[in-house]
Design an enzyme around this catalytic site. Structure first.
Site, PDB file in Angstrom:
ATOM      1  N   ARG A 157       0.697  -1.184  -0.054  1.00 23.57           N
ATOM      2  CA  ARG A 157       0.156   0.045  -0.111  1.00 23.57           C
ATOM      3  C   ARG A 157       0.892   1.211  -0.050  1.00 23.57           C
ATOM      4  NH1 ARG A 157      -2.747  -4.493   2.095  1.00 23.57           N
ATOM      5  NH2 ARG A 157      -4.920  -4.533   1.119  1.00 23.57           N
ATOM      6  N   ASP A 303      -6.366 -14.886   1.961  1.00 19.15           N
ATOM      7  CA  ASP A 303      -7.361 -13.860   2.880  1.00 19.15           C
ATOM      8  C   ASP A 303      -8.434 -13.051   1.671  1.00 19.15           C
ATOM      9  OD1 ASP A 303      -5.234 -12.362   2.249  1.00 19.15           O
ATOM     10  OD2 ASP A 303      -5.736 -10.807   3.376  1.00 19.15           O
ATOM     11  N   GLU A 304      -9.648 -12.963   2.200  1.00 18.10           N
ATOM     12  CA  GLU A 304     -10.317 -12.148   1.304  1.00 18.10           C
ATOM     13  C   GLU A 304     -10.678 -12.417  -0.032  1.00 18.10           C
ATOM     14  OE1 GLU A 304     -10.119  -8.126   4.424  1.00 18.10           O
ATOM     15  OE2 GLU A 304      -8.590  -8.412   2.809  1.00 18.10           O
ATOM     16  N   TRP A 372      -4.541 -16.350  13.073  1.00 18.08           N
ATOM     17  CA  TRP A 372      -5.843 -16.010  13.108  1.00 18.08           C
ATOM     18  C   TRP A 372      -5.797 -14.356  13.400  1.00 18.08           C
ATOM     19  CZ3 TRP A 372      -7.755 -14.282  18.342  1.00 18.08           C
ATOM     20  CH2 TRP A 372      -9.310 -14.119  18.326  1.00 18.08           C
ATOM     21  N   PHE A 401      -2.031  -2.495  14.083  1.00 18.30           N
ATOM     22  CA  PHE A 401      -1.512  -1.254  14.389  1.00 18.30           C
ATOM     23  C   PHE A 401      -2.074   0.007  13.583  1.00 18.30           C
ATOM     24  CE2 PHE A 401       2.487  -2.206  17.226  1.00 18.30           C
ATOM     25  CZ  PHE A 401       1.541  -2.918  18.184  1.00 18.30           C
ATOM     26  N   ASP A 402      -2.733  -0.463  12.445  1.00 20.96           N
ATOM     27  CA  ASP A 402      -3.152   0.649  11.800  1.00 20.96           C
ATOM     28  C   ASP A 402      -4.419   1.156  12.399  1.00 20.96           C
ATOM     29  OD1 ASP A 402      -4.194  -1.875  10.876  1.00 20.96           O
ATOM     30  OD2 ASP A 402      -4.934  -1.051   9.184  1.00 20.96           O
ATOM     31  N   THR A 452      -1.064  -0.562   5.546  1.00 22.83           N
ATOM     32  CA  THR A 452      -0.645   0.903   5.546  1.00 22.83           C
ATOM     33  C   THR A 452      -1.689   1.678   4.504  1.00 22.83           C
ATOM     34  OG1 THR A 452       0.994   0.091   3.774  1.00 22.83           O
ATOM     35  CG2 THR A 452       1.565   0.226   5.963  1.00 22.83           C
ATOM     36  N   GLU A 453      -2.857   1.274   4.452  1.00 20.05           N
ATOM     37  CA  GLU A 453      -3.729   2.147   3.692  1.00 20.05           C
ATOM     38  C   GLU A 453      -3.880   3.640   4.238  1.00 20.05           C
ATOM     39  OE1 GLU A 453      -4.549  -0.931   4.641  1.00 20.05           O
ATOM     40  OE2 GLU A 453      -5.889  -1.818   3.396  1.00 20.05           O
TER      41      GLU A 453
HETATM   42  C1  ACM Z   1      -6.062  -9.147   6.556  1.00 19.60           C
HETATM   43  O1  ACM Z   1      -6.272  -8.348   7.425  1.00 19.60           O
HETATM   44  N1  ACM Z   1      -6.688  -9.218   5.655  1.00 19.60           N
HETATM   45  C2  ACM Z   1      -5.409 -10.519   6.830  1.00 19.60           C
END
Ligand code: ACM
EC number: 3.2.1.52
Length: 532
Positions: A157, A303-304, A372, A401-402, A452-453
């Site tokens: 990001r 993920d996602e 997890w 931490f973001d 880091t968006e």
């Molecule tokens: C995640 O935050 N997509 C692992």
């Protein structure tokens, strides 16, 4: 009454000593003695031959951090000695300072590096007389709660570069954190040079989260090797993440034949799961990755994927794959994808780490570690443990931490009203883990993740990481019963000036001195996840 008084005085003395020494994370046992060691100028160091490279690191640390020059000497004239004690566990150490000198004991290099982190903090807090340091007489015996004490940085990001990464590695070592998970590929950009497929970085390295035309930025293989060596010297293992089959946008931009499609919000989000070329390509990539990174682990993401896998519904090849292999849903296609890539990694003697979406993918228990992350889905953690996988705990609350660390902060993420204050990080994985019973053994450790968006500049990075990195260190190192937040807060007050001296733009939880740095972006939208 008298005994009570003695107890109280001793207690106050110990408290005072803890505050005076201010070692973070708190050592398992720290006994103070009488008197001090005066150390300055040029002095001799020596050690058992197995620790030659550690001695080199020690001497560099002394010179670089404190301007103290040392020389290799015979034992009888050494002020500092590094000794093998093979009874100590991996990462454990003893550190003894008496009026004559300093002795460090460990069974391997990792213990020495941990001892040096404590010693560095003792030096940092020591009184100075001229060029000399007055070190307290003490005896520390120490070992960690967890073998995995991790920190993740997303450089897809936003890209921060080699010097910032090295500085983070220095701070990780200072706090005895030992795993650096490097998220190098995702939607905005691909940051890791792969020789066989140069467009991954030449094209995929262009852009960042806010600006698709930001100039190309990535790590060459020489950069990566340099960082791995730097980390290894500090007892830090670097684990690369090559995210698949989702979050693949940047790679697909570079090599469009890889794309499995996506949708309007996440175009070209997935790798194509039904083309052999995808698997061959990614296996080539992972082979280079494995050659470059000494870690046994490669993080494959997972993920996602559903952010973009709806495109698979209209893809004839994917429908054919489903029929041929007997896959009933897109979720099963994702799992099939990861299984195939896990086989590729096993073929090069690696193991994989995946996010918790992959819990049902039938991955080999001895080849796979799960992370997890969905704090709102505790059932995923239960499943991971019940299926017998090892796990690293990195739930959004409190380990992302973001997320902001104070209610009135505007620019980081929140989950509904939830955010991640210092104390929640400090308290994490303490007594909560008792409820896991015997399954607690499967927990390798904990990790904080910095996505880091919203981290559009280095000030924001510093502000989100410091001082929560210190609380992370306590949570990862010290068992829950040994933690005391008030004591931690006292120690932390002595660490904040170190952040200031290094020019970090840290968050001060005691007096809000540095204002929250803004996210400079096109729309000033606050990042609030939908906690549905
Ligand atoms: C995640 O935050 N997509 C692992």
């Amino acid at each position: 009454m008298k005994r009570k008084l003695v107890f109280i005085i001793t207690y106050l003395l110990i408290q005072n000593v803890t505050a005076q020494i201010a070692i973070i994370p708190q050592p398992l046992a720290c006994k103070m003695g009488q008197g001090e060691l005066k150390l300055g100028g040029n002095f001799g160091v020596t050690g058992d031959a197995v620790f030659e490279s550690s001695l080199h690191y020690l001497r560099k640390l002394m010179l670089g951090r404190f301007g103290i020059s040392t020389y290799a000497s015979l034992e009888k004239e050494a002020k500092m000695i590094v000794k093998l004690d093979s009874k100590l566990q991996h990462e454990a150490y003893r550190l003894k300072i008496d009026r004559k000198g300093i002795a460090i004991y460990a069974s391997d290099r990792s213990g020495i590096v941990n001892a040096l982190a404590s010693l560095e903090q003792v030096f940092t807090g020591a009184e100075r007389k001229g060029n000399a340091f007055l070190l307290p007489v003490l005896n520390i015996e120490d070992k960690p709660q967890f073998g995995w004490r991790g920190f993740m940085l997303d450089e897809s990001r936003h890209f921060f570069g080699k010097e910032k990464v090295k500085s983070l590695l220095d701070w990780m070592a200072f706090y005895k954190l030992n795993k650096f998970h490097w998220h190098l590929t995702d939607e905005p950009a691909w940051r890791l040079s792969i020789q066989k497929y140069p467009w991954l970085t030449q094209v995929g390295g262009i852009g960042n989260y806010l600006d698709p035309y930001a100039p190309v930025q990535y790590y060459s293989q020489a950069d990566i090797s340099e960082i791995i060596t730097y980390a290894a010297e500090r007892n830090i293992e670097v684990i690369p993440e090559i995210d698949m089959p989702g979050h693949a946008t940047a790679a697909n931009r570079a090599y469009p034949f890889l794309s499995g499609g996506g949708n309007e919000k996440h175009p070209d989000f997935t790798f194509h799961p039904a083309k052999n070329t995808t698997y061959t390509f990614l296996t080539d990539v992972l082979r280079e990755v494995k050659t470059l990174f000494p870690s046994v682990y490669i993080h494959l993401g997972g993920d996602e994927v559903a952010f973009g896998s709806d495109a698979w519904d209209n893809d004839i090849k994917v429908q054919e794959l489903k029929k041929t292999v007997g896959l009933k849903s897109n979720k099963e296609v994702e799992e099939y994808f990861i299984r195939r890539m896990a086989d590729s990694v096993a073929g090069i003697n690696g193991k994989i780490i995946v996010w918790d979406e992959m819990v049902d993918a039938k991955l080999a228990k001895d080849q796979t570690v799960m992370m997890w992350w969905r704090h709102d889905k505790p059932e995923q953690l239960n499943k991971i443990l019940d299926k017998g996988y090892q796990v690293i705990l990195t739930p959004r609350l409190p380990m992302y931490f973001d997320f902001v660390q104070q209610e009135n902060h505007k620019y980081g993420r929140k989950w509904g009203r939830g955010f991640n204050p210092l104390q929640d990080v400090f308290d994490f994985a303490g007594s909560q883990l008792d409820s896991l019973g015997k399954r607690k053994k499967q927990v390798l450790g904990i990790q904080a993740n910095l996505w880091t968006e919203t981290v559009t500049n280095v000030s924001r990075l510093d502000y989100l990481v410091f001082p929560r990195i210190a609380a992370l260190a306590e949570a990862a190192w010290v068992p829950g019963t040994g933690r005391n937040f008030d004591e931690f807060a006292k120690k932390l007050k002595k660490h904040l000036p170190l952040y200031r001296d290094q020019g970090l733009y840290y968050f001060d939880p005691f007096k809000d001195s540095n204002p929250e740095p803004a996210v400079i972006k096109k729309s000033q939208k606050q990042y609030i996840d939908n906690p549905k």
